[in-house]
Scaffold this motif. Structure first.
Motif, PDB file in Angstrom:
ATOM      1  N   ALA B 140      39.030  67.710  30.907  1.00  0.00           N
ATOM      2  CA  ALA B 140      38.606  68.233  32.003  1.00  0.00           C
ATOM      3  C   ALA B 140      39.715  68.702  32.920  1.00  0.00           C
ATOM      4  O   ALA B 140      40.805  68.772  32.665  1.00  0.00           O
ATOM      5  CB  ALA B 140      37.824  67.162  32.766  1.00  0.00           C
ATOM      6  N   PHE B 144      39.610  65.988  37.688  1.00  0.00           N
ATOM      7  CA  PHE B 144      38.603  65.040  36.895  1.00  0.00           C
ATOM      8  C   PHE B 144      39.363  64.144  35.876  1.00  0.00           C
ATOM      9  O   PHE B 144      38.662  63.421  35.375  1.00  0.00           O
ATOM     10  CB  PHE B 144      37.661  65.681  36.276  1.00  0.00           C
ATOM     11  CG  PHE B 144      36.561  66.144  37.412  1.00  0.00           C
ATOM     12  CD1 PHE B 144      36.416  65.931  38.520  1.00  0.00           C
ATOM     13  CD2 PHE B 144      35.796  67.585  36.875  1.00  0.00           C
ATOM     14  CE1 PHE B 144      35.331  66.229  39.410  1.00  0.00           C
ATOM     15  CE2 PHE B 144      34.696  67.880  37.927  1.00  0.00           C
ATOM     16  CZ  PHE B 144      34.795  67.374  39.099  1.00  0.00           C
ATOM     17  N   LEU B 147      38.950  60.438  36.082  1.00  0.00           N
ATOM     18  CA  LEU B 147      37.771  59.946  35.557  1.00  0.00           C
ATOM     19  C   LEU B 147      37.836  59.958  34.067  1.00  0.00           C
ATOM     20  O   LEU B 147      37.448  59.106  33.343  1.00  0.00           O
ATOM     21  CB  LEU B 147      36.677  60.968  35.971  1.00  0.00           C
ATOM     22  CG  LEU B 147      36.001  60.877  37.519  1.00  0.00           C
ATOM     23  CD1 LEU B 147      34.918  61.590  37.704  1.00  0.00           C
ATOM     24  CD2 LEU B 147      35.608  59.426  37.748  1.00  0.00           C
ATOM     25  N   GLN B 148      38.254  60.929  33.528  1.00  0.00           N
ATOM     26  CA  GLN B 148      38.368  61.115  32.039  1.00  0.00           C
ATOM     27  C   GLN B 148      39.210  59.756  31.638  1.00  0.00           C
ATOM     28  O   GLN B 148      38.768  59.258  30.331  1.00  0.00           O
ATOM     29  CB  GLN B 148      38.752  62.268  31.517  1.00  0.00           C
ATOM     30  CG  GLN B 148      38.456  62.560  30.132  1.00  0.00           C
ATOM     31  CD  GLN B 148      38.917  64.187  29.632  1.00  0.00           C
ATOM     32  OE1 GLN B 148      39.336  65.062  30.525  1.00  0.00           O
ATOM     33  NE2 GLN B 148      39.063  64.319  28.427  1.00  0.00           N
ATOM     34  N   LEU B 151      37.214  56.986  31.578  1.00  0.00           N
ATOM     35  CA  LEU B 151      36.245  56.619  30.436  1.00  0.00           C
ATOM     36  C   LEU B 151      36.704  55.997  29.034  1.00  0.00           C
ATOM     37  O   LEU B 151      36.282  55.566  28.335  1.00  0.00           O
ATOM     38  CB  LEU B 151      35.931  57.994  29.853  1.00  0.00           C
ATOM     39  CG  LEU B 151      34.521  58.940  30.793  1.00  0.00           C
ATOM     40  CD1 LEU B 151      34.725  60.220  30.264  1.00  0.00           C
ATOM     41  CD2 LEU B 151      33.437  58.007  30.414  1.00  0.00           C
TER      42      LEU B 151
END
Ligand code: HEM
Lengths: 260, 231
Positions: B140, B144, B147-148, B151
């Protein structure tokens, strides 16, 4: 034998001064500049004229005539809010330039960028400025938020301006993210794929929102058109409105916070 | 027509009665009556105006009130109701030139930096989008990548929705949750350390996601396998 010229031809300087006076006395000139504008009266440094510079120009929408002494210290705001706004303007200007050469369809988008870089005068430079500018804006907005937090500048009466700020941060990220797709290269396609896959996990309405944003279940030409409209029209429109409210509140809340 | 509330009517009546009652009494009696001195002055000026006006026109001037008064006392205000300005003087400077000059220099410096940087470094443009060819790794945009990175640790619903959602709500609510009114750094140690911890946590995640993740989003060292990162 000295010949006395009692009516010498006017020198160039005198003629220029006369024309200048005529222009400044004309109705057109006076309709453009308000009474008290320095473009009517001329500017010599005086406290009154310093006030007039702001008061009788469009700048009055952004700035009061006077500000707290500590508010102009660069070490307090680090200019970050103002620079965020300024990069946004730079992005608007360079973005309009890019729009002349870009068609948001799966068949054209990538080639248009390619052509822009190779055969348009300054095309590469302007695209670079737009892209790096976008990254800089994310950075300055983020740092601006951090500085506001560390100064406790979100405390009453500025709570709501902070909330507007969070909206601005979100909009900035969305602007950057929607722009990311537009070059339609491998980087764009798969970065956005990763990003939007996360969205699908939102409970209840996640997959619906994803469907609306992508214009389908997968990224495709429809997505490109949608994100283009969001990127060049809708999000800028919305962010400008929120910026207007943000700036207005900065003034109404008594100018910059502090000093610490 | 709107109804006038009962209590207002009563109050008006009471005031009228009081006025009627006290006009019989001497004017100097009440504390909030008009002082004699002022009344005298009004009379004097009324008479004076009549005299002045009488001289040229030989009559009452046009637009004069009853008794030939050319001036009227608009209202009498109780002394307590006058607002007192309490604003302490603030040390201020003119926006022009002090603020505008700073802004101008900052804008110019930023433009120059962006111009030179864009002159030297080209923005990436990879191969045209190809749905059948997934690059490995797929990342991404950098903002972001934190955030990845999350994950890899949590279920997508927690990492992609719950945690960022909670972060956003906490950010919005911060001014309403922080009940400490002071903006002095020494009074805000708790809040500043919370924020600093959060920022460092986030920065570390982003840096790992950006530079320490290679093919398959598996952990790598940038100095060993190279950098898998595009802006
Ligand atoms: C597009 C993004 C933004 C722009 C253009 C912007 C612009 C500005 C400007 C020009 C100021 C004046 C003071 C300064 O320059 O620091 C300001 C102040 C402020 N901003 Fe922003 N801002 C943005 C985003 C944000 C964000 C993300 C937050 C917080 C979440 C925020 C919260 C505030 C607050 C609370 C103030 C008042 C600060 C004080 O009084 O010291 N803004 N903003």
């Amino acid at each position: 034998m000295a010949k006395v010229l009692d009516n010498p031809r006017p020198t160039l300087k005198e003629r220029a001064a006369k024309i200048g006076a005529q222009i400044q006395g004309s109705q057109a000139w006076n309709s453009i500049f308000r009474p008290g504008s320095i473009f009517r009266k001329g500017y010599t440094d005086s406290p009154r004229n310093r006030s007039y510079v702001i008061m009788n120009s469009v700048l009055y929408h952004l700035h009061p005539v006077k500000v707290k002494r500590h508010a102009v210290k660069v070490s307090y705001t680090l200019c970050l809010g103002g620079l965020s706004f300024f990069v946004f303007i730079l992005l608007t200007v360079t973005g309009i330039f890019l729009m002349f050469f870009y068609r948001p369809t799966g068949a054209n988008a990538w080639e248009d960028i390619q052509t822009l870089q190779t055969s348009v005068t300054f095309g590469l430079l302007i695209r670079n400025m737009h892209r790096w500018g976008a990254h800089i804006m994310v950075l300055t907005v983020f740092l601006h938020m951090a500085r506001v937090f560390y100064h406790g500048a979100y405390k009453p009466p500025r709570e709501f301006n902070w909330v507007i700020g969070v909206v601005l941060l979100t909009l900035t990220l969305l602007l950057s993210f929607t722009g990311y797709l537009l070059p339609w290269d491998q980087l764009a396609l798969w970065a956005v794929t990763v990003g939007t896959n996360m969205m699908g996990y939102t409970p209840v309405f996640g997959s619906q929102v994803r469907f609306v944003l992508l214009g389908g279940v997968e990224i495709g030409s429809e997505t490109l058109l949608r994100w283009y409209v969001l990127h060049v029209l809708m999000l800028p429109f919305v962010i400008v409105i929120f910026m207007a409210i943000h700036f207005w509140r900065v003034r109404k809340d008594g100018g910059i916070s502090g000093p610490l | 027509m709107t109804e006038i509330p009962e209590h207002l009517l009563k109050r008006a009546q009471a005031a009228r009665d009081k006025a009627a009652g006290s006009s019989d009494a001497s004017a100097s009696e009440g504390g909030d009556r008009i002082p004699d001195a002022l009344l005298d002055r009004t009379k004097a000026s009324g008479a004076g105006a009549a005299v002045v006006a009488a001289a040229p026109a030989g009559g009452v001037p046009v637009g004069a009130g009853p008794g030939g008064h050319t001036q009227r006392l608009l209202t009498v205000v109780k002394s307590g109701s006058i607002q007192e300005a309490k604003a302490a003087p603030v040390d201020k400077v003119h926006t022009w030139p002090h603020l505008l000059a700073v802004e101008f220099v900052a804008a110019l410096a930023l433009t120059a930096f962006l111009f030179v940087f864009s002159w030297v470094v080209n923005a990436p443009l990879l191969q045209a989008a190809d749905f059948n060819n997934t690059p490995n790794p797929s990342k991404a945009p950098w903002y972001f990548l934190g955030l990845q990175e999350l994950l890899t640790m949590f279920h997508p619903m927690i990492a992609g929705v719950t945690l960022p959602g909670m972060g956003l709500v906490a950010l919005i609510l911060a001014p309403y949750l922080d009940r400490n009114a002071s903006n002095k750094p020494e009074d805000r140690k708790f809040m500043t350390s919370m924020m600093t911890m959060f920022l460092i946590f986030w920065a570390v995640l982003t840096i790992i996601g950006s530079f320490f993740r290679g093919p398959g989003f598996n952990f790598t060292f940038p100095w060993r396998d190279g950098i898998f990162f595009e802006l």
